[in-house]
Write a protein that holds these residues in place. Structure first.
Motif, PDB file in Angstrom:
ATOM      1  N   GLU A 145     -15.378 -30.652  29.034  1.00 41.01           N
ATOM      2  CA  GLU A 145     -15.174 -30.282  27.634  1.00 41.01           C
ATOM      3  C   GLU A 145     -15.114 -28.775  27.441  1.00 41.01           C
ATOM      4  OE1 GLU A 145     -17.402 -32.944  24.793  1.00 41.01           O
ATOM      5  OE2 GLU A 145     -18.173 -33.708  26.719  1.00 41.01           O
ATOM      6  N   ARG A 146     -15.927 -28.035  28.197  1.00 40.48           N
ATOM      7  CA  ARG A 146     -15.907 -26.576  28.097  1.00 40.48           C
ATOM      8  C   ARG A 146     -14.552 -26.030  28.529  1.00 40.48           C
ATOM      9  NH1 ARG A 146     -17.376 -22.508  31.926  1.00 40.48           N
ATOM     10  NH2 ARG A 146     -18.061 -24.197  33.257  1.00 40.48           N
ATOM     11  N   TRP A 147     -14.014 -26.513  29.651  1.00 41.27           N
ATOM     12  CA  TRP A 147     -12.726 -26.009  30.127  1.00 41.27           C
ATOM     13  C   TRP A 147     -11.575 -26.437  29.224  1.00 41.27           C
ATOM     14  CZ3 TRP A 147     -12.344 -21.831  32.598  1.00 41.27           C
ATOM     15  CH2 TRP A 147     -13.347 -21.441  33.486  1.00 41.27           C
ATOM     16  N   ALA A 148     -11.685 -27.608  28.613  1.00 41.02           N
ATOM     17  CA  ALA A 148     -10.670 -28.018  27.633  1.00 41.02           C
ATOM     18  C   ALA A 148     -10.670 -27.039  26.463  1.00 41.02           C
ATOM     19  CB  ALA A 148     -10.935 -29.437  27.156  1.00 41.02           C
ATOM     20  N   ASP A 149     -11.859 -26.642  26.010  1.00 41.19           N
ATOM     21  CA  ASP A 149     -11.963 -25.680  24.909  1.00 41.19           C
ATOM     22  C   ASP A 149     -11.434 -24.306  25.307  1.00 41.19           C
ATOM     23  OD1 ASP A 149     -13.058 -27.669  23.329  1.00 41.19           O
ATOM     24  OD2 ASP A 149     -15.131 -26.975  23.591  1.00 41.19           O
ATOM     25  N   VAL A 150     -11.741 -23.868  26.515  1.00 48.94           N
ATOM     26  CA  VAL A 150     -11.234 -22.580  27.010  1.00 48.94           C
ATOM     27  C   VAL A 150      -9.705 -22.607  27.023  1.00 48.94           C
ATOM     28  CG1 VAL A 150     -11.026 -21.118  29.072  1.00 48.94           C
ATOM     29  CG2 VAL A 150     -13.273 -21.947  28.345  1.00 48.94           C
ATOM     30  N   PHE A 151      -9.138 -23.663  27.560  1.00 55.12           N
ATOM     31  CA  PHE A 151      -7.684 -23.800  27.628  1.00 55.12           C
ATOM     32  C   PHE A 151      -7.094 -23.786  26.213  1.00 55.12           C
ATOM     33  CE2 PHE A 151      -4.045 -26.672  29.383  1.00 55.12           C
ATOM     34  CZ  PHE A 151      -3.211 -25.585  29.508  1.00 55.12           C
ATOM     35  N   ALA A 152      -7.720 -24.482  25.292  1.00 51.90           N
ATOM     36  CA  ALA A 152      -7.214 -24.556  23.920  1.00 51.90           C
ATOM     37  C   ALA A 152      -7.226 -23.197  23.227  1.00 51.90           C
ATOM     38  CB  ALA A 152      -8.030 -25.560  23.120  1.00 51.90           C
ATOM     39  N   LEU A 153      -8.180 -22.342  23.569  1.00 51.19           N
ATOM     40  CA  LEU A 153      -8.306 -21.047  22.906  1.00 51.19           C
ATOM     41  C   LEU A 153      -7.457 -19.942  23.512  1.00 51.19           C
ATOM     42  CD1 LEU A 153     -12.145 -21.051  22.205  1.00 51.19           C
ATOM     43  CD2 LEU A 153     -10.283 -21.304  20.535  1.00 51.19           C
ATOM     44  N   GLN A 154      -7.105 -20.075  24.778  1.00 46.40           N
ATOM     45  CA  GLN A 154      -6.328 -18.983  25.389  1.00 46.40           C
ATOM     46  C   GLN A 154      -4.871 -19.081  24.982  1.00 46.40           C
ATOM     47  OE1 GLN A 154      -7.289 -19.938  29.554  1.00 46.40           O
ATOM     48  NE2 GLN A 154      -5.129 -19.747  30.002  1.00 46.40           N
ATOM     49  N   ARG A 155      -4.241 -17.936  24.844  1.00 43.63           N
ATOM     50  CA  ARG A 155      -2.869 -17.894  24.345  1.00 43.63           C
ATOM     51  C   ARG A 155      -1.817 -17.721  25.431  1.00 43.63           C
ATOM     52  NH1 ARG A 155      -3.143 -21.065  21.572  1.00 43.63           N
ATOM     53  NH2 ARG A 155      -0.949 -20.753  21.208  1.00 43.63           N
ATOM     54  N   ASN A 156      -2.238 -17.436  26.646  1.00 43.43           N
ATOM     55  CA  ASN A 156      -1.237 -17.255  27.703  1.00 43.43           C
ATOM     56  C   ASN A 156      -0.860 -18.602  28.327  1.00 43.43           C
ATOM     57  OD1 ASN A 156      -3.987 -17.011  28.702  1.00 43.43           O
ATOM     58  ND2 ASN A 156      -3.085 -16.683  30.720  1.00 43.43           N
ATOM     59  N   PHE A 157       0.360 -18.650  28.822  1.00 37.92           N
ATOM     60  CA  PHE A 157       0.851 -19.835  29.530  1.00 37.92           C
ATOM     61  C   PHE A 157       0.241 -19.864  30.925  1.00 37.92           C
ATOM     62  CE2 PHE A 157       4.025 -19.118  26.279  1.00 37.92           C
ATOM     63  CZ  PHE A 157       4.380 -20.388  25.876  1.00 37.92           C
ATOM     64  N   VAL A 158      -0.025 -21.061  31.428  1.00 44.05           N
ATOM     65  CA  VAL A 158      -0.557 -21.201  32.783  1.00 44.05           C
ATOM     66  C   VAL A 158       0.304 -22.211  33.547  1.00 44.05           C
ATOM     67  CG1 VAL A 158      -2.927 -20.637  32.108  1.00 44.05           C
ATOM     68  CG2 VAL A 158      -2.217 -23.028  32.193  1.00 44.05           C
ATOM     69  N   PRO A 159       0.439 -22.026  34.864  1.00 43.08           N
ATOM     70  CA  PRO A 159       1.182 -22.999  35.653  1.00 43.08           C
ATOM     71  C   PRO A 159       0.460 -24.350  35.625  1.00 43.08           C
ATOM     72  CG  PRO A 159       0.128 -21.368  37.076  1.00 43.08           C
ATOM     73  CD  PRO A 159      -0.110 -20.943  35.671  1.00 43.08           C
ATOM     74  N   CYS A 160       1.237 -25.413  35.498  1.00 45.06           N
ATOM     75  CA  CYS A 160       0.658 -26.754  35.454  1.00 45.06           C
ATOM     76  C   CYS A 160       1.254 -27.626  36.550  1.00 45.06           C
ATOM     77  CB  CYS A 160       0.900 -27.394  34.092  1.00 45.06           C
ATOM     78  SG  CYS A 160      -0.071 -26.614  32.783  1.00 45.06           S
ATOM     79  N   PHE A 161       0.399 -28.492  37.074  1.00 46.57           N
ATOM     80  CA  PHE A 161       0.747 -29.349  38.201  1.00 46.57           C
ATOM     81  C   PHE A 161       0.359 -30.789  37.887  1.00 46.57           C
ATOM     82  CE2 PHE A 161      -0.132 -25.112  39.610  1.00 46.57           C
ATOM     83  CZ  PHE A 161       0.841 -24.834  40.559  1.00 46.57           C
ATOM     84  N   LEU A 162       1.159 -31.736  38.389  1.00 49.47           N
ATOM     85  CA  LEU A 162       0.836 -33.146  38.273  1.00 49.47           C
ATOM     86  C   LEU A 162       0.526 -33.708  39.650  1.00 49.47           C
ATOM     87  CD1 LEU A 162       3.545 -34.438  35.768  1.00 49.47           C
ATOM     88  CD2 LEU A 162       1.190 -33.767  35.293  1.00 49.47           C
ATOM     89  N   LYS A 163      -0.512 -34.522  39.722  1.00 51.33           N
ATOM     90  CA  LYS A 163      -0.904 -35.144  40.993  1.00 51.33           C
ATOM     91  C   LYS A 163       0.092 -36.236  41.340  1.00 51.33           C
ATOM     92  CE  LYS A 163      -4.772 -37.163  43.411  1.00 51.33           C
ATOM     93  NZ  LYS A 163      -6.190 -37.494  43.346  1.00 51.33           N
ATOM     94  N   ARG A 164       0.668 -36.141  42.504  1.00 46.11           N
ATOM     95  CA  ARG A 164       1.645 -37.127  42.967  1.00 46.11           C
ATOM     96  C   ARG A 164       1.099 -38.023  44.063  1.00 46.11           C
ATOM     97  NH1 ARG A 164       4.281 -37.454  38.561  1.00 46.11           N
ATOM     98  NH2 ARG A 164       5.624 -35.701  38.076  1.00 46.11           N
ATOM     99  N   ASP A 165       0.084 -37.552  44.772  1.00 40.37           N
ATOM    100  CA  ASP A 165      -0.551 -38.327  45.845  1.00 40.37           C
ATOM    101  C   ASP A 165      -1.810 -37.563  46.230  1.00 40.37           C
ATOM    102  OD1 ASP A 165      -1.004 -40.247  47.805  1.00 40.37           O
ATOM    103  OD2 ASP A 165       1.004 -40.102  48.659  1.00 40.37           O
TER     104      ASP A 165
END
Length: 92
Positions: free
Chosen positions: A27-47
């Motif tokens: 929950e803390r990291w979700a809140d941190v992500f929600a508050l920051q304004r910069n874009f971050v690289p995102c990845f999806l787990k495939r295996d």
């Protein structure tokens, strides 16, 4: 936060909709992500240990509305396991 790594089994609409679970750290990291304004690289787990880069994203909106959260949680068979909803936008 420097990147987002999402499992489609838990977040089938990722990377545009992310459903954080419960727990102090989650929950803390979700809140941190929600508050920051910069874009971050995102990845999806495939295996196991296999991640696919899907672009850079930032949170447009975070919702903790109980009805909205329950609707998303039930739709992905995670009733009672979603703390909020993060709606992400891709960097142009």
């Amino acid at each position: 936060m420097v990147c987002g790594c999402f499992d489609p089994e838990l977040n089938p609409a990722a990377p545009t909709v992310v459903l954080p679970g419960f727990g102090v750290s989650i929950e803390r990291w979700a809140d941190v992500f929600a508050l920051q304004r910069n874009f971050v690289p995102c990845f999806l787990k495939r295996d196991t240990s296999v991640w696919e880069f899907v672009g850079s994203y930032r949170v447009r909106m975070q919702s903790r509305d109980a009805t909205e959260v329950a609707g998303h949680a039930n739709a992905v068979n995670r009733p009672g396991d979603v703390s909020s909803i993060l709606y992400l936008d891709r960097e142009a």
